[in-house]
Design a protein around this motif. Structure first.
Motif, PDB file in Angstrom:
ATOM      1  N   GLN A 227       0.836  -1.207   0.000  1.00  0.00           N
ATOM      2  CA  GLN A 227       0.000   0.000   0.000  1.00  0.00           C
ATOM      3  C   GLN A 227       0.867   1.252   0.000  1.00  0.00           C
ATOM      4  O   GLN A 227       0.601   2.232  -0.701  1.00  0.00           O
ATOM      5  N   MET A 228       1.953   1.218   0.777  1.00  0.00           N
ATOM      6  CA  MET A 228       2.844   2.370   0.856  1.00  0.00           C
ATOM      7  C   MET A 228       3.530   2.623  -0.482  1.00  0.00           C
ATOM      8  O   MET A 228       3.651   3.767  -0.924  1.00  0.00           O
ATOM      9  N   THR A 229       3.970   1.567  -1.156  1.00  0.00           N
ATOM     10  CA  THR A 229       4.609   1.703  -2.467  1.00  0.00           C
ATOM     11  C   THR A 229       3.669   2.364  -3.463  1.00  0.00           C
ATOM     12  O   THR A 229       4.052   3.292  -4.185  1.00  0.00           O
ATOM     13  N   VAL A 230       2.425   1.897  -3.511  1.00  0.00           N
ATOM     14  CA  VAL A 230       1.431   2.452  -4.435  1.00  0.00           C
ATOM     15  C   VAL A 230       1.223   3.935  -4.155  1.00  0.00           C
ATOM     16  O   VAL A 230       1.207   4.768  -5.068  1.00  0.00           O
ATOM     17  N   ASP A 231       1.078   4.290  -2.862  1.00  0.00           N
ATOM     18  CA  ASP A 231       0.822   5.684  -2.498  1.00  0.00           C
ATOM     19  C   ASP A 231       2.013   6.598  -2.801  1.00  0.00           C
ATOM     20  O   ASP A 231       1.840   7.751  -3.230  1.00  0.00           O
TER      21      ASP A 231
ATOM     22  N   ILE B 171       4.377   6.236  -5.207  1.00  0.00           N
ATOM     23  CA  ILE B 171       4.485   6.472  -6.646  1.00  0.00           C
ATOM     24  C   ILE B 171       3.335   7.343  -7.146  1.00  0.00           C
ATOM     25  O   ILE B 171       3.526   8.258  -7.961  1.00  0.00           O
ATOM     26  N   GLU B 172       2.132   7.109  -6.635  1.00  0.00           N
ATOM     27  CA  GLU B 172       0.976   7.912  -7.038  1.00  0.00           C
ATOM     28  C   GLU B 172       1.180   9.370  -6.637  1.00  0.00           C
ATOM     29  O   GLU B 172       0.888  10.290  -7.406  1.00  0.00           O
ATOM     30  N   CYS B 173       1.725   9.584  -5.448  1.00  0.00           N
ATOM     31  CA  CYS B 173       2.007  10.948  -4.976  1.00  0.00           C
ATOM     32  C   CYS B 173       3.047  11.620  -5.869  1.00  0.00           C
ATOM     33  O   CYS B 173       2.923  12.800  -6.204  1.00  0.00           O
ATOM     34  N   ALA B 174       4.058  10.857  -6.272  1.00  0.00           N
ATOM     35  CA  ALA B 174       5.113  11.410  -7.123  1.00  0.00           C
ATOM     36  C   ALA B 174       4.569  11.852  -8.477  1.00  0.00           C
ATOM     37  O   ALA B 174       4.985  12.865  -9.034  1.00  0.00           O
ATOM     38  N   TRP B 175       3.606  11.082  -9.037  1.00  0.00           N
ATOM     39  CA  TRP B 175       3.003  11.443 -10.335  1.00  0.00           C
ATOM     40  C   TRP B 175       2.062  12.636 -10.186  1.00  0.00           C
ATOM     41  O   TRP B 175       2.093  13.577 -10.974  1.00  0.00           O
TER      42      TRP B 175
ATOM     43  N   PRO C  49      13.451  -0.787  -5.384  1.00  0.00           N
ATOM     44  CA  PRO C  49      13.040  -0.200  -6.673  1.00  0.00           C
ATOM     45  C   PRO C  49      12.328   1.140  -6.520  1.00  0.00           C
ATOM     46  O   PRO C  49      12.405   1.982  -7.413  1.00  0.00           O
ATOM     47  N   VAL C  50      11.633   1.340  -5.396  1.00  0.00           N
ATOM     48  CA  VAL C  50      10.920   2.597  -5.169  1.00  0.00           C
ATOM     49  C   VAL C  50      11.916   3.741  -5.018  1.00  0.00           C
ATOM     50  O   VAL C  50      11.741   4.820  -5.596  1.00  0.00           O
TER      51      VAL C  50
ATOM     52  N   LYS D 196     -10.965   1.409 -17.209  1.00  0.00           N
ATOM     53  CA  LYS D 196     -11.682   0.138 -17.215  1.00  0.00           C
ATOM     54  C   LYS D 196     -10.710  -0.989 -16.902  1.00  0.00           C
ATOM     55  O   LYS D 196      -9.585  -1.007 -17.385  1.00  0.00           O
ATOM     56  N   GLY D 197     -11.165  -1.932 -16.089  1.00  0.00           N
ATOM     57  CA  GLY D 197     -10.296  -3.030 -15.708  1.00  0.00           C
ATOM     58  C   GLY D 197      -9.461  -2.725 -14.474  1.00  0.00           C
ATOM     59  O   GLY D 197      -8.640  -3.535 -14.054  1.00  0.00           O
ATOM     60  N   GLY D 198      -9.691  -1.534 -13.897  1.00  0.00           N
ATOM     61  CA  GLY D 198      -8.979  -1.167 -12.679  1.00  0.00           C
ATOM     62  C   GLY D 198      -7.561  -0.683 -12.884  1.00  0.00           C
ATOM     63  O   GLY D 198      -6.813  -0.492 -11.921  1.00  0.00           O
ATOM     64  N   LEU D 199      -7.146  -0.479 -14.146  1.00  0.00           N
ATOM     65  CA  LEU D 199      -5.790  -0.029 -14.427  1.00  0.00           C
ATOM     66  C   LEU D 199      -5.651   1.479 -14.226  1.00  0.00           C
ATOM     67  O   LEU D 199      -6.599   2.228 -14.455  1.00  0.00           O
ATOM     68  N   ASP D 200      -4.471   1.915 -13.799  1.00  0.00           N
ATOM     69  CA  ASP D 200      -4.196   3.346 -13.689  1.00  0.00           C
ATOM     70  C   ASP D 200      -3.950   3.927 -15.065  1.00  0.00           C
ATOM     71  O   ASP D 200      -3.295   3.312 -15.901  1.00  0.00           O
TER      72      ASP D 200
END
Length: 405
Positions: free
Chosen positions: A84-88, A90-94, A113-114, A342-346
């Motif tokens: 969850q932390m990894t996702v957040d 990278i999302e914050c960085a974008w 990798p993060v 669609k499909g839950g992809l970012d």
């Protein structure tokens, strides 16, 4: 004295992997240090907060301003906090390109990798963790690495010391790699090379790059600011909560002949700081294609490639470099975001607005940049000259209000 703009910082804590550090007041000590570096915008701590070993620290972490992110574990023994932390992160960085520094507190080597990806995105990265495989892997991808072991070791030893020490003492049984004279020499040379005051925390990072074990306590100073203040050749000043250092000498007055007061002068300065949009017609073309692009592009690199293909069909003079510059400008304007397709992809998307509003937003951004540059440059902002740079129909009177003319 004019100070450079402070960093905007995001802090992410994988609480389940640093419980001992949290127990020894690590969160508070880290916040005190980061407050010297800049403005902390985001504070998040991840874990199963119903667990007794974390629940007991909830109040203290909340008081430090952290949002507690509860991570459910569908499988016993499986840690989902790191995912969850990894996702957040990278999302914050974008989504928030104005965040310049990311602080990741973790003891998990899966985050390697993060760290690397954030550095690829030109972010400053501070790693916080124990001496381990992780710290050795990511140190080269960090602006700085802070060891949690040092906090735990120091605080554990202090538990048996007198509660009111008479004066700051050098660290016992330890010897610094850098002598005090050498440390002073490095700091003075660093300050001489900078035209503006330097964030005190960045100076400490600079010293640690020369000697990883640098610590002001080796020389008997309680804080790094105390170390700087003890040197008569250094002047320490404060901007908000951040300390800045410069050489202790009067600054030379700006000559009147050096004042920039023309459209051409503004243009050259904006180009130097990559803050002036390219050819107006091409920018509009690229923006139209960007907001119309419906392909599912999970990251900006793929989005830019797809966008270039669309633009090049319309205008063969539009190069990849022009598209990349335009996309970077969209990010500065705060128009780039991700959403679920669609499909839950970012999917990376560019916010749609009328062309009139887009051009006006661009002009206001350029004017805001000139106002910002005016804090460190000799600028005489004139509405009639700025008007020559604008893309929208903004009036000179509106420009005068924005610049306070």
């Amino acid at each position: 004295m004019t100070h450079p703009k402070a960093n905007r910082i995001a802090v992410f804590v994988d609480a389940e992997n640093v419980t001992n550090w949290i127990k020894h007041d690590g969160v508070r000590l880290l916040m005190e240090e980061l407050n010297q570096l800049g403005q902390i915008i985001i504070r998040r701590a991840y874990g199963v907060w119903s667990k007794p070993n974390l629940a007991m620290h909830q109040a203290a972490i909340n008081q430090a301003g952290f949002e507690l992110i509860h991570c459910y574990h569908p499988v016993t023994g499986k840690n989902t906090a790191d995912i969850q932390m990894t996702v957040d992160v990278i999302e914050c960085a974008w989504q928030l390109p104005n965040i310049s520094c990311f602080v990741l507190v973790t003891g998990d080597s899966d985050f390697t990798p993060v760290f690397r990806r954030l550095r690829e995105m030109d972010k400053d990265v501070i790693g916080v963790g124990q001496h381990s495989t992780l710290s050795e892997c990511v140190k080269t991808s960090c602006t700085r690495f802070i060891y949690t072991d040092d906090v735990i070791h120091t605080l554990t030893k202090n538990d048996v010391l007198p509660q009111v020490p008479l004066a700051p003492q050098p660290l016992p049984n330890s010897q610094a790699t850098l002598t005090l004279a050498k440390a002073d020499e490095l700091v003075i040379a660093h300050l001489k090379a900078s035209p503006t005051p330097i964030n005190a925390s960045q100076i400490k990072t600079f010293l640690k790059q020369h000697a990883a074990d640098f610590d002001e306590k080796h020389y008997g100073f309680k804080t790094f600011t105390d170390y700087l203040n003890a040197n008569d050749a250094i002047e320490v000043s404060k901007s908000g909560t951040v300390n800045f250092a410069s050489l202790a000498k009067p600054s030379q007055p700006t000559k009147k002949t050096d004042v920039v007061a023309s459209a051409e002068g503004y243009k050259a300065l904006l180009k130097k700081h990559n803050a002036l949009p390219d050819h107006a017609d091409r920018l509009k073309t690229i923006y139209k294609h960007a907001v119309a692009l419906k392909d599912v592009c999970p990251d900006p690199a793929q989005f830019r490639t797809t966008l270039f293909g669309l633009c090049h069909k319309t205008d063969s003079n539009i190069s990849k470099t022009t598209v990349n510059k335009a996309f970077a400008y969209f990010m500065v304007m705060g128009l780039v975001h991700t959403e679920k397709a669609k499909g839950g992809l970012d999917a990376v998307r560019v916010k749609k607005m009328t062309l009139k509003d887009f051009l006006l937003k661009s002009d206001k951004l350029v004017i805001a940049k000139l106002l910002e540059l005016g804090k460190t440059q000799a600028l005489d902002l004139k509405a009639k000259e700025i008007k020559k740079l604008t893309l929208s129909t903004i009036s000179k009177d509106s420009i005068k209000k924005l610049i306070g003319e």
